[in-house]
Design a protein around this motif. Structure first.
Motif, mmCIF file in Angstrom:
data_model
loop_
_atom_site.group_PDB
_atom_site.id
_atom_site.type_symbol
_atom_site.label_atom_id
_atom_site.label_comp_id
_atom_site.label_asym_id
_atom_site.label_seq_id
_atom_site.Cartn_x
_atom_site.Cartn_y
_atom_site.Cartn_z
ATOM 1 N N SER A 112 0.837 -1.113 -0.103
ATOM 2 C CA SER A 112 0.061 -0.017 0.066
ATOM 3 C C SER A 112 0.947 1.252 -0.049
ATOM 4 N N PRO A 113 0.367 2.370 -0.713
ATOM 5 C CA PRO A 113 1.130 3.662 -0.660
ATOM 6 C C PRO A 113 1.610 3.981 0.734
ATOM 7 N N SER A 114 0.781 3.741 1.816
ATOM 8 C CA SER A 114 1.228 4.392 3.166
ATOM 9 C C SER A 114 2.296 3.361 3.832
ATOM 10 N N GLU A 115 2.554 2.234 3.059
ATOM 11 C CA GLU A 115 3.869 1.438 3.634
ATOM 12 C C GLU A 115 5.029 1.982 2.497
ATOM 13 N N ARG A 116 4.844 2.615 1.620
ATOM 14 C CA ARG A 116 5.991 3.069 0.843
ATOM 15 C C ARG A 116 6.566 4.351 1.562
ATOM 16 N N ARG A 117 7.737 4.587 1.411
ATOM 17 C CA ARG A 117 8.288 6.024 1.551
ATOM 18 C C ARG A 117 7.819 6.943 0.833
ATOM 19 N N HIS A 118 7.128 7.925 1.339
ATOM 20 C CA HIS A 118 6.606 9.196 0.513
ATOM 21 C C HIS A 118 5.913 8.568 -0.736
ATOM 22 N N GLY A 119 5.167 7.379 -0.794
ATOM 23 C CA GLY A 119 4.574 7.025 -1.960
ATOM 24 C C GLY A 119 5.491 6.749 -3.031
ATOM 25 N N VAL A 120 6.670 6.681 -2.960
ATOM 26 C CA VAL A 120 7.412 6.441 -4.199
ATOM 27 C C VAL A 120 8.355 5.052 -4.127
ATOM 28 N N PHE A 121 8.497 4.389 -5.068
ATOM 29 C CA PHE A 121 9.494 3.211 -5.334
ATOM 30 C C PHE A 121 10.625 3.818 -5.862
ATOM 31 N N GLU A 122 11.745 3.677 -5.342
ATOM 32 C CA GLU A 122 12.936 4.367 -5.618
ATOM 33 C C GLU A 122 14.277 3.358 -6.315
ATOM 34 N N PHE A 123 14.578 3.271 -7.293
ATOM 35 C CA PHE A 123 15.531 2.364 -7.744
ATOM 36 C C PHE A 123 16.901 3.148 -7.741
ATOM 37 N N LEU A 124 17.927 2.536 -7.401
ATOM 38 C CA LEU A 124 19.274 3.342 -7.388
ATOM 39 C C LEU A 124 20.030 2.379 -8.029
ATOM 40 N N HIS A 125 20.796 3.170 -9.088
ATOM 41 C CA HIS A 125 21.835 2.623 -9.936
ATOM 42 C C HIS A 125 22.932 3.215 -9.634
ATOM 43 N N LEU A 126 24.023 2.322 -9.281
ATOM 44 C CA LEU A 126 25.411 2.616 -8.844
ATOM 45 C C LEU A 126 26.560 2.275 -9.909
ATOM 46 N N GLY A 127 26.921 3.410 -10.718
ATOM 47 C CA GLY A 127 27.559 2.923 -11.756
ATOM 48 C C GLY A 127 27.593 4.043 -12.996
ATOM 49 N N THR A 128 28.534 3.662 -13.838
ATOM 50 C CA THR A 128 28.811 4.559 -14.966
ATOM 51 C C THR A 128 27.742 4.186 -16.042
ATOM 52 N N LEU A 129 27.176 5.060 -16.931
ATOM 53 C CA LEU A 129 26.471 4.499 -17.874
ATOM 54 C C LEU A 129 27.060 5.058 -19.397
ATOM 55 N N TYR A 130 27.051 4.287 -20.295
ATOM 56 C CA TYR A 130 27.802 4.784 -21.629
ATOM 57 C C TYR A 130 27.232 3.614 -22.557
ATOM 58 N N GLY A 131 27.253 4.190 -23.847
ATOM 59 C CA GLY A 131 26.943 3.346 -24.958
ATOM 60 C C GLY A 131 25.593 2.367 -24.957
ATOM 61 N N SER A 132 25.789 0.903 -24.892
ATOM 62 C CA SER A 132 24.721 0.055 -24.828
ATOM 63 C C SER A 132 24.576 -0.431 -23.170
ATOM 64 N N ARG A 133 25.450 0.254 -22.360
ATOM 65 C CA ARG A 133 25.362 -0.120 -20.994
ATOM 66 C C ARG A 133 24.409 1.111 -20.584
ATOM 67 N N ASN A 134 23.306 1.112 -20.277
ATOM 68 C CA ASN A 134 22.202 2.302 -20.204
ATOM 69 C C ASN A 134 21.201 1.720 -19.395
ATOM 70 N N LEU A 135 20.164 2.547 -19.163
ATOM 71 C CA LEU A 135 19.004 2.442 -18.658
ATOM 72 C C LEU A 135 17.767 2.673 -19.616
ATOM 73 N N ASP A 136 18.189 2.806 -20.930
ATOM 74 C CA ASP A 136 17.092 2.856 -21.736
ATOM 75 C C ASP A 136 15.967 1.840 -21.828
ATOM 76 N N LEU A 137 16.174 0.535 -21.938
ATOM 77 C CA LEU A 137 15.304 -0.402 -21.647
ATOM 78 C C LEU A 137 14.716 -0.401 -20.548
ATOM 79 N N PHE A 138 15.128 0.012 -19.406
ATOM 80 C CA PHE A 138 14.357 0.032 -18.056
ATOM 81 C C PHE A 138 13.445 1.328 -18.173
ATOM 82 N N PHE A 139 13.886 2.022 -18.677
ATOM 83 C CA PHE A 139 12.774 3.443 -18.685
ATOM 84 C C PHE A 139 11.401 3.106 -19.771
#
Length: 173
Positions: A112-139
């Motif tokens: 439920s939204p009340s169980e989520r922090r501020h009503g947001v699901f947060e995904f954290l990516h740690l690392g460098t993005l370049y070329g085909s190593r990106n978040l395009d497919l995720f978005f």
């Protein structure tokens, strides 16, 4: 240069790490020529189902992986799955192949939204993005879920802690 340092300073063991395989190849050649133990850490696997490579490049990468597995005292992959697949490809050297991190764990997100922090699901990516190593497919996947009316997809926040060298970097903002 690596061979000169190994001989000049009488280096016994060589530890190689890096995303590109060049560090491991240099370490392999250096210990093959001058002796010593080789330890390779792979931040990324040499072969992967999602990697877009030609047949020839895949065969060359497989041969490099096998050669390094044979010459390494330890070939360390950062996830269990990458190590498992490398062991399957190189059964004769499977005892040399290990992993450091277990990979992602299964978890149940808040319901439920009340169980989520501020009503947001947060995904954290740690690392460098370049070329085909990106978040395009995720978005794209998040956008598709939004278009299908999947409401939780509207409360997703993506944070990248690392440099962005993609052509789509401006869209990430």
């Amino acid at each position: 240069v690596a061979l000169w340092y190994k001989l000049r300073y009488r280096v016994r063991d060589v530890f190689c790490t890096g995303g590109p395989t060049s560090a491991q190849v240099v370490g392999g050649i250096t210990t093959w020529l001058a002796g010593g133990r080789l330890f390779c850490e792979y931040q990324d696997p040499l072969l992967g189902a999602m990697m877009t490579r030609s047949g020839m490049t895949r065969r060359i990468s497989a041969r490099i992986e096998t050669w390094l597995a044979r010459h390494s005292t330890k070939a360390v992959y950062v996830t269990q799955e990458a190590a498992r697949l490398a062991r399957e490809r190189n059964p004769d050297y499977s005892s040399n192949i290990v992993s450091v991190y277990p990979g992602a764990w299964q978890f149940v997100p808040p319901v439920s939204p009340s169980e989520r922090r501020h009503g947001v699901f947060e995904f954290l990516h740690l690392g460098t993005l370049y070329g085909s190593r990106n978040l395009d497919l995720f978005f794209s996947a998040i956008d598709a879920l939004r278009e299908e009316g999947f409401e939780p997809a509207r409360t997703v926040r993506v944070v990248n802690l690392g440099a962005v060298y993609c052509e789509t970097a401006s869209q990430y903002q």
